[in-house]
Design an enzyme around this catalytic site. Sequence first.
Site, PDB file in Angstrom:
ATOM      1  N   TYR A   1      -3.233  21.041  10.032  1.00  0.00           N
ATOM      2  CA  TYR A   1      -3.368  19.343   9.852  1.00  0.00           C
ATOM      3  C   TYR A   1      -2.412  19.131   8.869  1.00  0.00           C
ATOM      4  O   TYR A   1      -1.897  19.943   8.000  1.00  0.00           O
ATOM      5  CB  TYR A   1      -4.781  19.248   9.672  1.00  0.00           C
ATOM      6  CG  TYR A   1      -5.288  19.421   8.147  1.00  0.00           C
ATOM      7  CD1 TYR A   1      -4.908  18.889   7.141  1.00  0.00           C
ATOM      8  CD2 TYR A   1      -5.799  20.933   8.221  1.00  0.00           C
ATOM      9  CE1 TYR A   1      -5.512  19.301   5.918  1.00  0.00           C
ATOM     10  CE2 TYR A   1      -6.203  21.391   6.856  1.00  0.00           C
ATOM     11  CZ  TYR A   1      -6.196  20.578   5.778  1.00  0.00           C
ATOM     12  OH  TYR A   1      -6.606  20.871   4.503  1.00  0.00           O
TER      13      TYR A   1
ATOM     14  N   ILE B   1     -15.144  14.842   6.354  1.00  0.00           N
ATOM     15  CA  ILE B   1     -15.535  13.645   6.192  1.00  0.00           C
ATOM     16  C   ILE B   1     -15.728  12.918   7.715  1.00  0.00           C
ATOM     17  O   ILE B   1     -15.418  13.671   8.432  1.00  0.00           O
ATOM     18  CB  ILE B   1     -14.373  12.907   5.582  1.00  0.00           C
ATOM     19  CG1 ILE B   1     -13.052  13.115   6.453  1.00  0.00           C
ATOM     20  CG2 ILE B   1     -14.382  13.022   4.345  1.00  0.00           C
ATOM     21  CD1 ILE B   1     -11.824  12.464   6.038  1.00  0.00           C
TER      22      ILE B   1
ATOM     23  N   TYR C   1     -13.202   8.829   2.376  1.00  0.00           N
ATOM     24  CA  TYR C   1     -13.652   9.182   0.919  1.00  0.00           C
ATOM     25  C   TYR C   1     -14.230   7.788   0.017  1.00  0.00           C
ATOM     26  O   TYR C   1     -14.307   7.973  -0.915  1.00  0.00           O
ATOM     27  CB  TYR C   1     -12.343   9.908   0.131  1.00  0.00           C
ATOM     28  CG  TYR C   1     -12.029  11.203   0.592  1.00  0.00           C
ATOM     29  CD1 TYR C   1     -12.969  12.270   0.417  1.00  0.00           C
ATOM     30  CD2 TYR C   1     -11.013  11.325   1.510  1.00  0.00           C
ATOM     31  CE1 TYR C   1     -12.518  13.698   0.827  1.00  0.00           C
ATOM     32  CE2 TYR C   1     -10.772  12.673   1.926  1.00  0.00           C
ATOM     33  CZ  TYR C   1     -11.722  13.725   1.390  1.00  0.00           C
ATOM     34  OH  TYR C   1     -11.205  14.980   2.184  1.00  0.00           O
TER      35      TYR C   1
ATOM     36  N   PHE D   1      -4.255  11.521   9.795  1.00  0.00           N
ATOM     37  CA  PHE D   1      -4.151  12.962   9.908  1.00  0.00           C
ATOM     38  C   PHE D   1      -3.792  13.162  11.163  1.00  0.00           C
ATOM     39  O   PHE D   1      -4.014  12.592  12.209  1.00  0.00           O
ATOM     40  CB  PHE D   1      -5.511  13.472  10.064  1.00  0.00           C
ATOM     41  CG  PHE D   1      -6.356  13.668   8.655  1.00  0.00           C
ATOM     42  CD1 PHE D   1      -6.001  14.579   7.660  1.00  0.00           C
ATOM     43  CD2 PHE D   1      -6.910  12.497   7.985  1.00  0.00           C
ATOM     44  CE1 PHE D   1      -6.725  15.059   6.461  1.00  0.00           C
ATOM     45  CE2 PHE D   1      -7.625  12.872   6.795  1.00  0.00           C
ATOM     46  CZ  PHE D   1      -7.298  13.794   5.952  1.00  0.00           C
TER      47      PHE D   1
ATOM     48  N   PHE E   1      -0.796  14.218   1.007  1.00  0.00           N
ATOM     49  CA  PHE E   1      -1.916  14.697  -0.044  1.00  0.00           C
ATOM     50  C   PHE E   1      -2.429  16.181   0.440  1.00  0.00           C
ATOM     51  O   PHE E   1      -3.096  16.594  -0.519  1.00  0.00           O
ATOM     52  CB  PHE E   1      -2.885  13.857  -0.311  1.00  0.00           C
ATOM     53  CG  PHE E   1      -3.655  13.343   0.964  1.00  0.00           C
ATOM     54  CD1 PHE E   1      -4.615  14.198   1.709  1.00  0.00           C
ATOM     55  CD2 PHE E   1      -3.159  12.127   1.611  1.00  0.00           C
ATOM     56  CE1 PHE E   1      -5.248  13.744   2.818  1.00  0.00           C
ATOM     57  CE2 PHE E   1      -4.218  11.816   2.907  1.00  0.00           C
ATOM     58  CZ  PHE E   1      -5.205  12.615   3.405  1.00  0.00           C
ATOM     59  N   ASP E   2      -2.119  16.421   1.789  1.00  0.00           N
ATOM     60  CA  ASP E   2      -2.759  17.922   2.081  1.00  0.00           C
ATOM     61  C   ASP E   2      -1.927  18.305   3.225  1.00  0.00           C
ATOM     62  O   ASP E   2      -1.750  17.140   4.084  1.00  0.00           O
ATOM     63  CB  ASP E   2      -4.025  17.782   2.189  1.00  0.00           C
ATOM     64  CG  ASP E   2      -4.747  19.049   2.304  1.00  0.00           C
ATOM     65  OD1 ASP E   2      -3.993  20.061   1.927  1.00  0.00           O
ATOM     66  OD2 ASP E   2      -5.962  19.242   2.570  1.00  0.00           O
TER      67      ASP E   2
END
Length: 236
Positions: A151, A179, A205, A221, A161-162
């Site tokens: 992902y 989440i 979040y 995502f 961010f990831d």
Amino acid sequence: MKKLTVLFAVAALSIALLPSCKAINKGDRMPETSSAKIDSISYYLGVWFGNMVKQSDFGELNFTKIQKGVMDVLNDKEIPDQQEVGMALQEYVMKRQEYVSERTKEEGIAFLAKNKRKPGVDTTESGLQYKIIADGDGLCPTDKDTVEVHYRGTLIDGTEFDSSYERNEPASFTLGQVIAGWSEGIKKIKEGGKIELYIPYELGYGSRGAGIIPGYATLIFEVELLSVKPYVEVAK
């Protein structure tokens, strides 16, 4: 307040070493310390200070005034007491955080309103938006199953961010432990499938954020569902 104290301690060290500043304790150099080493440490202190300012998100700043404040301290000039300074900074940072949160929330709502009209994008009752790139042809996961995925996560401005791609290693977790937007969205595809998720803050979040993800952030995502390991109940 502890963070602000560290921030200004670092500021005092880093800005005091700028060439344009008056040298404090000039000539106070450790034996066998080269000019190159001092330049290197000075730069690292500047980087450290810059990171602290960036993480605190003060917004626009006047670095000439920052330098003046530091030099006033080091030259023992009359300055406001620490309590006054701390309260003023704390109040400003709180207002800044409220402003950024509200702006982030509004931008996310506007993004989702526009995004839902794009071809291939569907919206669920919860507000989750998704676009299936490939359905897949294997198992469809449930909340109790363990999934292996690749992902990439970004904010709506493109800030990443990831990413499991960057780590070059897929991630595994129980689907019901992530989440809500992920848990709901991944169940839209099967093993071998790929999906794009557009997650409103309520399903992400929330108002608090996480790490570099600000509060009220809408998340994007790109997810590949590599495998599903069905939940097996252990006999008691």
